[in-house]
Design a protein around this motif. Structure first.
Motif, PDB file in Angstrom:
ATOM      1  N   GLY A 140      10.453  -4.433  -5.730  1.00 18.21           N
ATOM      2  CA  GLY A 140      10.144  -4.226  -7.163  1.00 18.21           C
ATOM      3  C   GLY A 140       9.339  -5.016  -7.851  1.00 18.21           C
ATOM      4  O   GLY A 140       8.962  -4.586  -9.033  1.00 18.21           O
ATOM      5  N   ALA A 141       9.448  -6.174  -7.591  1.00 15.83           N
ATOM      6  CA  ALA A 141       8.809  -7.275  -8.443  1.00 15.83           C
ATOM      7  C   ALA A 141       7.337  -7.445  -7.773  1.00 15.83           C
ATOM      8  O   ALA A 141       6.599  -8.504  -8.024  1.00 15.83           O
ATOM      9  CB  ALA A 141       9.527  -8.609  -8.105  1.00 15.83           C
ATOM     10  N   GLY A 142       6.923  -6.792  -6.710  1.00 15.47           N
ATOM     11  CA  GLY A 142       5.781  -6.991  -6.219  1.00 15.47           C
ATOM     12  C   GLY A 142       4.460  -6.175  -6.865  1.00 15.47           C
ATOM     13  O   GLY A 142       4.967  -5.507  -7.997  1.00 15.47           O
ATOM     14  N   PHE A 143       3.360  -5.918  -6.393  1.00  9.62           N
ATOM     15  CA  PHE A 143       2.057  -5.376  -6.945  1.00  9.62           C
ATOM     16  C   PHE A 143       2.626  -3.720  -7.418  1.00  9.62           C
ATOM     17  O   PHE A 143       2.637  -3.489  -8.512  1.00  9.62           O
ATOM     18  CB  PHE A 143       0.910  -5.416  -6.295  1.00  9.62           C
ATOM     19  CG  PHE A 143      -0.134  -4.568  -6.450  1.00  9.62           C
ATOM     20  CD1 PHE A 143      -0.665  -4.531  -7.764  1.00  9.62           C
ATOM     21  CD2 PHE A 143      -0.881  -4.035  -5.539  1.00  9.62           C
ATOM     22  CE1 PHE A 143      -1.707  -3.596  -8.131  1.00  9.62           C
ATOM     23  CE2 PHE A 143      -1.711  -3.187  -5.486  1.00  9.62           C
ATOM     24  CZ  PHE A 143      -2.359  -2.989  -7.090  1.00  9.62           C
ATOM     25  N   ILE A 144       2.657  -3.165  -6.043  1.00 12.27           N
ATOM     26  CA  ILE A 144       2.947  -1.535  -6.306  1.00 12.27           C
ATOM     27  C   ILE A 144       4.308  -1.414  -7.000  1.00 12.27           C
ATOM     28  O   ILE A 144       4.436  -0.526  -7.750  1.00 12.27           O
ATOM     29  CB  ILE A 144       2.627  -1.060  -5.109  1.00 12.27           C
ATOM     30  CG1 ILE A 144       1.217  -1.056  -4.581  1.00 12.27           C
ATOM     31  CG2 ILE A 144       2.920   0.856  -5.310  1.00 12.27           C
ATOM     32  CD1 ILE A 144       1.047  -0.698  -2.961  1.00 12.27           C
ATOM     33  N   GLY A 145       5.378  -2.185  -6.465  1.00 15.38           N
ATOM     34  CA  GLY A 145       6.696  -2.028  -6.837  1.00 15.38           C
ATOM     35  C   GLY A 145       6.968  -2.301  -8.281  1.00 15.38           C
ATOM     36  O   GLY A 145       7.819  -1.455  -8.843  1.00 15.38           O
ATOM     37  N   SER A 146       6.407  -3.096  -8.765  1.00 17.58           N
ATOM     38  CA  SER A 146       6.555  -3.426 -10.177  1.00 17.58           C
ATOM     39  C   SER A 146       5.857  -2.001 -11.099  1.00 17.58           C
ATOM     40  O   SER A 146       6.514  -1.697 -11.973  1.00 17.58           O
ATOM     41  CB  SER A 146       5.889  -4.497 -10.789  1.00 17.58           C
ATOM     42  OG  SER A 146       4.364  -4.721 -10.404  1.00 17.58           O
ATOM     43  N   HIS A 147       4.835  -1.520 -10.606  1.00 16.05           N
ATOM     44  CA  HIS A 147       4.446  -0.278 -11.259  1.00 16.05           C
ATOM     45  C   HIS A 147       5.415   0.851 -11.164  1.00 16.05           C
ATOM     46  O   HIS A 147       5.446   1.730 -12.161  1.00 16.05           O
ATOM     47  CB  HIS A 147       3.178   0.206 -10.702  1.00 16.05           C
ATOM     48  CG  HIS A 147       2.074  -0.773 -11.410  1.00 16.05           C
ATOM     49  ND1 HIS A 147       1.724  -2.058 -10.834  1.00 16.05           N
ATOM     50  CD2 HIS A 147       1.217  -1.202 -12.385  1.00 16.05           C
ATOM     51  CE1 HIS A 147       0.829  -2.853 -11.147  1.00 16.05           C
ATOM     52  NE2 HIS A 147       0.376  -2.006 -12.409  1.00 16.05           N
ATOM     53  N   VAL A 148       5.944   1.073  -9.913  1.00 14.21           N
ATOM     54  CA  VAL A 148       6.991   2.007  -9.853  1.00 14.21           C
ATOM     55  C   VAL A 148       8.244   1.705 -10.495  1.00 14.21           C
ATOM     56  O   VAL A 148       8.832   2.668 -11.302  1.00 14.21           O
ATOM     57  CB  VAL A 148       7.339   1.997  -8.319  1.00 14.21           C
ATOM     58  CG1 VAL A 148       8.492   3.263  -7.857  1.00 14.21           C
ATOM     59  CG2 VAL A 148       6.131   2.390  -7.573  1.00 14.21           C
ATOM     60  N   VAL A 149       8.744   0.626 -10.637  1.00 19.60           N
ATOM     61  CA  VAL A 149       9.938   0.323 -11.413  1.00 19.60           C
ATOM     62  C   VAL A 149       9.593   0.605 -12.742  1.00 19.60           C
ATOM     63  O   VAL A 149      10.587   1.373 -13.667  1.00 19.60           O
ATOM     64  CB  VAL A 149      10.592  -1.242 -11.407  1.00 19.60           C
ATOM     65  CG1 VAL A 149      11.272  -1.681 -12.253  1.00 19.60           C
ATOM     66  CG2 VAL A 149      10.931  -1.590  -9.957  1.00 19.60           C
ATOM     67  N   ARG A 150       8.485   0.015 -13.409  1.00 17.06           N
ATOM     68  CA  ARG A 150       8.121   0.416 -14.665  1.00 17.06           C
ATOM     69  C   ARG A 150       8.123   1.868 -15.106  1.00 17.06           C
ATOM     70  O   ARG A 150       8.782   2.291 -16.271  1.00 17.06           O
ATOM     71  CB  ARG A 150       6.853  -0.311 -15.073  1.00 17.06           C
ATOM     72  CG  ARG A 150       6.410  -0.270 -16.669  1.00 17.06           C
ATOM     73  CD  ARG A 150       5.172  -0.779 -16.796  1.00 17.06           C
ATOM     74  NE  ARG A 150       5.219  -2.300 -16.472  1.00 17.06           N
ATOM     75  CZ  ARG A 150       4.846  -3.102 -15.641  1.00 17.06           C
ATOM     76  NH1 ARG A 150       4.024  -2.416 -14.787  1.00 17.06           N
ATOM     77  NH2 ARG A 150       5.024  -4.282 -15.577  1.00 17.06           N
ATOM     78  N   LEU A 151       7.544   2.769 -14.277  1.00 16.09           N
ATOM     79  CA  LEU A 151       7.538   4.080 -14.481  1.00 16.09           C
ATOM     80  C   LEU A 151       8.785   4.799 -14.254  1.00 16.09           C
ATOM     81  O   LEU A 151       9.035   5.488 -15.458  1.00 16.09           O
ATOM     82  CB  LEU A 151       6.429   4.669 -13.299  1.00 16.09           C
ATOM     83  CG  LEU A 151       6.328   6.385 -13.347  1.00 16.09           C
ATOM     84  CD1 LEU A 151       5.177   6.728 -12.592  1.00 16.09           C
ATOM     85  CD2 LEU A 151       7.602   7.179 -12.847  1.00 16.09           C
TER      86      LEU A 151
END
Ligand code: NAD
Ligand code: TYD
Length: 351
Positions: free
Chosen positions: A12-23
C-alpha cells in the motif's frame, strides 16, 4: 469500534497501492484498512500523508515472505479480506536480478494465500490478487488480450506474476479460497516511481537530461490512469465474481516514441520552452532484452458485467500527472536521492 471489514492491503505504500489505500480509507470509513508494506526502494509513506492519521488506517512494516509477521497481522487485526499488490514491479530490475522477483512475487504470494487459508473459516472473505496484462505475453499488430488468452510470460517479472496468478487460482480450485484476480495494463499517474517510462521521462525533460528510448521506440503499451485502476479494483473487490479474473484497461495504445514526444510538447508548453526544444533530448538506446512488442487489453468483461469504465481521457490524465510532478518537486527529489528512508527511520526508529 467494530469494523464491518478489515482489509489488508499489501504494497500500500507503492504507486498503485497508495491510490488503492487512499480510495478505500476515504470511501469506506466503516472498514479498517491495514497497509502492510516492506518499504523497499519503491515504498514511500509520504505517498500517504493525507490519510496517515485517519481513524480507519493502520500501517504495518512487514515482508510478505515473513510467515510469522503475517500470522500476527491476521490475528492482531482480525483480517477479513486481502487486496494483494506487494510485488517487485519493474521489468528492467527483473532482468538484472530475477530472484528477488521469485521471492516476493511468488513465495510472498503463496505465503499470503496460505495465511488467508489458515485464518479464514466460514463467512464472507475476499482475496483480491492484483496482477498485470504482461502475463499474456506479447501481441503482434492485431488482437487484444482477453481473460481467456493463454498465459505466455516472457520477462522474469511477468513470469513471476504469472506464477503467482497460477497459485492464486490453485488455492481457489484446491481449497476453495474466495479469490478474485485483476490483470491490468500499464498505469500512470501521481506518485509513480521514476524508474518507469512516464515519470522517468517527465523528470528528465524537466531536468533537460537525455530521454532514453529503448530500441526504435516502436513498442506499444496500453495506458490507464492509476485512479481508474484503483476504482476497478474497488469494483471487482466488491462486485466481481469469486474465482474470476477481470482484465482492466482503457483502449489507449501508444508507441513509446509517440508518447515521449507528446510529453515533450506538453512540458515545452508548461515550462515556457520553445516548441521542439525538449524533443531534442530524445536518445535512442540499446533495446531491453526480450522486449515485449505490444500489450493491449480487451476490457469488455469488466465494462459489461460490472459497469466499470475509465473516468478520464489519456490527455486529461496525463496533464494532471505532469502538473502533479511539477507541483511536487520535493517528492521527486527525495525519491531520487533516497532521502525518504531517513524520513522513515525518524518516524519509526523508536516504536
Ligand atoms: P511499486 O513497485 O510501485 O510498489 C510495490 C510496493 O510493494 C512497494 O510499496 C514495496 O515497498 C512493496 N513491497 C515490495 N516487496 C515487498 C515485500 N516482500 N513485502 C511487502 N511489501 C513489499 O508497484 P506498483 O506499480 O504500485 O504495482 C503494484 C502491483 O500492481 C504489483 O503487484 C504489480 O505487479 C501490479 N501491476 C502494476 C502495473 C503498473 O503499471 N505499475 C500494472 C498492472 C499491475
Ligand atoms: P515500463 O514503464 O518499464 O513498463 P513495462 O516494461 O512494464 O511495460 O516501460 C514501458 C515501455 O517503455 C516499455 O516498452 C519499455 C520502454 N522504456 C523506454 O523506452 N525507456 C525507458 O527508460 C523505460 C524505463 C522504458
Amino acid at each position: 469500534m467494530s469494523w464491518k471489514r478489515t482489509v489488508l492491503v499489501t504494497g500500500g505504500a507503492g504507486f498503485i497501492g497508495s491510490h488503492v489505500v487512499r480510495l478505500m480509507v476515504n470511501k469506506y470509513p466503516d472498514y479498517r484498512i491495514v497497509n502492510l508494506d516492506k518499504l523497499t526502494y519503491a515504498g514511500n509513506l509520504k505517498n500517504l500523508t493525507d490519510v496517515e492519521s485517519a481513524a480507519n488506517y493502520v500501517f504495518v512494516k512487514a515482508d510478505v515472505r515473513d510467515t510469522e509477521a503475517l500470522k500476527k497481522v491476521f490475528e492482531d487485526y482480525e483480517v477479513t479480506d486481502v487486496i494483494h499488490l506487494a510485488a517487485e514491479s519493474h521489468v528492467d530490475r527483473s532482468i538484472e536480478g530475477p530472484m528477488e522477483f521469485v521471492l516476493t512475487n511468488v513465495v510472498g504470494t503463496v505465503n499470503l494465500l496460505q495465511q488467508a487459508k489458515e485464518s479464514w473459516g466460514e463467512g464472507e472473505h475476499v482475496f483480491h490478487h492484483v496482477s498485470t496484462d504482461e502475463v499474456y505475453g506479447s501481441l503482434g499488430e492485431e488482437g487484444l488480450f482477453e481473460e481467456t488468452t493463454s498465459y505466455d510470460p516472457r520477462s522474469p517479472y511477468s513470469a513471476s506474476k504469472a506464477s503467482s496468478d497460477h497459485f492464486v487460482r490453485a488455492y481457489y480450485h484446491t481449497y476453495g479460497l474466495p479469490i478474485k484476480i485483476s490483470n491490468c495494463s500499464n498505469n500512470y499517474g501521481s506518485h509513480h516511481f521514476p524508474e518507469k517510462l512516464i515519470p522517468l521521462m517527465i523528470n528528465n525533460i524537466v531536468n533537460k537530461k537525455p530521454l532514453p528510448v529503448y530500441g526504435k521506440g516502436e513498442n506499444i503499451r496500453d495506458w490507464l490512469w492509476v485512479n481508474d485502476h484503483a476504482s476497478a479494483i474497488d469494483t471487482i473487490f466488491h462486485n466481481g465474481r469469486v474465482g474470476e479474473a477481470y482484465n482492466v484497461g482503457g483502449l489507449n495504445e501508444w508507441t513509446n516514441i509517440d508518447l515521449v514526444r507528446y510529453l515533450c510538447r506538453l512540458l515545452d508548453k508548461k515550462l515556457g520552452r520553445a516548441e521542439g526544444e525538449s524533443e531534442e533530448l530524445v536518445t535512442f538506446v540499446t533495446d531491453r532484452a526480450g522486449h515485449d512488442m505490444r500489450y493491449a487489453i480487451d476490457a469488455t468483461k469488466i465494462e459489461q458485467e460490472l459497469k466499470w469504465k475509465p473516468s478520464v481521457t489519456f490527455e486529461e490524465g496525463l496533464e494532471s500527472t505532469v502538473d502533479w510532478y511539477l507541483e511536487n518537486t520535493e517528492w521527486i527529489d527525495e525519491v531520487t536521492s533516497g532521502e525518504y528512508r531517513a524520513y522513515y527511520e525518524e518516524m519509526y526508529q523508536n516504536r
